[in-house]
Design a protein around this motif. Structure first.
Motif, short mmCIF file in Angstrom:
data_model
loop_
_atom_site.label_atom_id
_atom_site.label_comp_id
_atom_site.label_asym_id
_atom_site.label_seq_id
_atom_site.Cartn_x
_atom_site.Cartn_y
_atom_site.Cartn_z
N SER A 57 60.98 35.52 39.70
CA SER A 57 61.06 36.96 40.00
C SER A 57 60.96 37.82 38.75
CB SER A 57 62.36 37.27 40.75
OG SER A 57 62.36 36.60 41.99
N VAL A 58 61.54 37.38 37.66
CA VAL A 58 61.46 38.16 36.42
C VAL A 58 60.00 38.31 35.97
CG1 VAL A 58 62.08 38.19 33.96
CG2 VAL A 58 63.83 37.70 35.69
N PRO A 59 59.23 37.21 35.85
CA PRO A 59 57.83 37.41 35.47
C PRO A 59 57.03 38.15 36.54
CG PRO A 59 58.26 35.09 35.85
CD PRO A 59 59.57 35.79 35.91
N HIS A 85 63.11 35.75 28.53
CA HIS A 85 62.74 34.90 29.67
C HIS A 85 61.85 33.74 29.22
CE1 HIS A 85 62.57 34.04 33.91
NE2 HIS A 85 61.28 33.81 33.78
N SER A 86 60.92 34.01 28.33
CA SER A 86 60.03 32.96 27.82
C SER A 86 60.83 31.90 27.06
CB SER A 86 58.95 33.55 26.93
OG SER A 86 58.08 34.35 27.69
N ALA A 87 61.81 32.33 26.28
CA ALA A 87 62.64 31.37 25.54
C ALA A 87 63.41 30.47 26.52
CB ALA A 87 63.61 32.12 24.62
N ALA A 88 63.95 31.06 27.58
CA ALA A 88 64.65 30.26 28.59
C ALA A 88 63.69 29.28 29.26
CB ALA A 88 65.30 31.18 29.62
N GLY A 119 55.32 25.08 36.61
CA GLY A 119 55.66 26.47 36.89
C GLY A 119 56.19 27.19 35.65
N LEU A 120 57.07 26.53 34.92
CA LEU A 120 57.63 27.14 33.71
C LEU A 120 56.56 27.31 32.62
CD1 LEU A 120 61.13 25.43 33.38
CD2 LEU A 120 60.58 27.70 34.28
N VAL A 121 55.67 26.36 32.53
CA VAL A 121 54.59 26.47 31.55
C VAL A 121 53.67 27.64 31.90
CG1 VAL A 121 52.52 25.33 30.63
CG2 VAL A 121 54.67 24.06 30.80
N ILE A 122 53.35 27.79 33.18
CA ILE A 122 52.52 28.91 33.62
C ILE A 122 53.21 30.24 33.30
CG2 ILE A 122 51.58 30.10 35.65
CD1 ILE A 122 51.02 27.28 36.81
N MET A 127 53.34 35.09 30.14
CA MET A 127 54.12 36.09 29.41
C MET A 127 53.57 36.24 27.98
SD MET A 127 56.50 37.53 31.32
CE MET A 127 55.04 37.75 32.31
N SER A 128 53.13 35.15 27.40
CA SER A 128 52.53 35.21 26.06
C SER A 128 51.23 36.00 26.07
CB SER A 128 52.28 33.78 25.55
OG SER A 128 51.62 33.81 24.33
N LEU A 129 50.40 35.79 27.09
CA LEU A 129 49.17 36.57 27.21
C LEU A 129 49.47 38.06 27.37
CD1 LEU A 129 46.87 34.45 29.56
CD2 LEU A 129 46.36 35.18 27.23
#
Length: 178
Positions: A57-59, A85-88, A119-122, A127-129
């Protein structure tokens, strides 16, 4: 030459909406917001739904905002939420990766931890993009990656949906979602 006020207004709004690159980037973000939202919804019957609903939901929210206003990715609050969020997600990916290496018995997509890891990798890559799009215009290879990545999850869902053998090994809570 633009006056200082006009230049800062143009920068705050991002690239012109008529730009093909801008349109593709916004559309890709909208598609990913839908994907992340759907990924969060299907977690309702997971053994740990709260964790996974938040993970998606956050992303979904951050990506939806970028689809509406790409320049928001340069906002301090947006960047902080995205980075946290990305760090988590990176920590979660490491834990799931270790679990898979130690315990995997089948194809990674047959393992629940493998699907969670993907899913986490996506999420992390997207988020990086988004974060990097605020500083540099998104084009070329990065835009191609964004378009591919926005289509990939739906193709995978379709593949998994039509692959009855794969679904047969799933735990009950995964079978009742699709």
């Amino acid at each position: 030459m633009e006056s200082g006020a006009n230049a800062s207004t143009r920068i705050a709004k991002g690239p012109p909406p008529s730009s093909g690159v801008s349109w593709l980037w916004r559309l890709s973000n909208l598609v990913m917001a839908v994907f992340f939202g759907l990924a969060g919804v299907v977690q309702v019957n997971d053994p740990d739904p709260g964790l996974w609903i938040v993970a998606y939901s956050v992303p979904a929210a951050l990506t939806l905002v970028v689809s509406l206003n790409p320049a928001i990715a340069d906002n301090t609050v947006w960047k902080s939420l995205s980075d946290l969020h990305s760090a988590a997600c990176v920590v979660g990916s490491a834990v799931l990766g270790y679990s898979l290496v130690a315990n995997a018995q089948k194809n990674i997509l047959h393992e629940e931890e493998g699907r969670e890891l993907f899913g986490l990798v996506i999420v992390t890559v997207w988020m990086s993009l988004c974060r990097s799009s605020a500083k540099n215009s998104l084009g070329g290879v990065r835009l191609a990656v964004a378009i591919f990545l926005s289509i990939f999850p739906f193709v995978m869902w379709l593949y998994i949906y039509v692959n009855a053998e794969m679904r047969a090994s799933w735990p009950t809570h995964c079978k009742t979602v699709i």
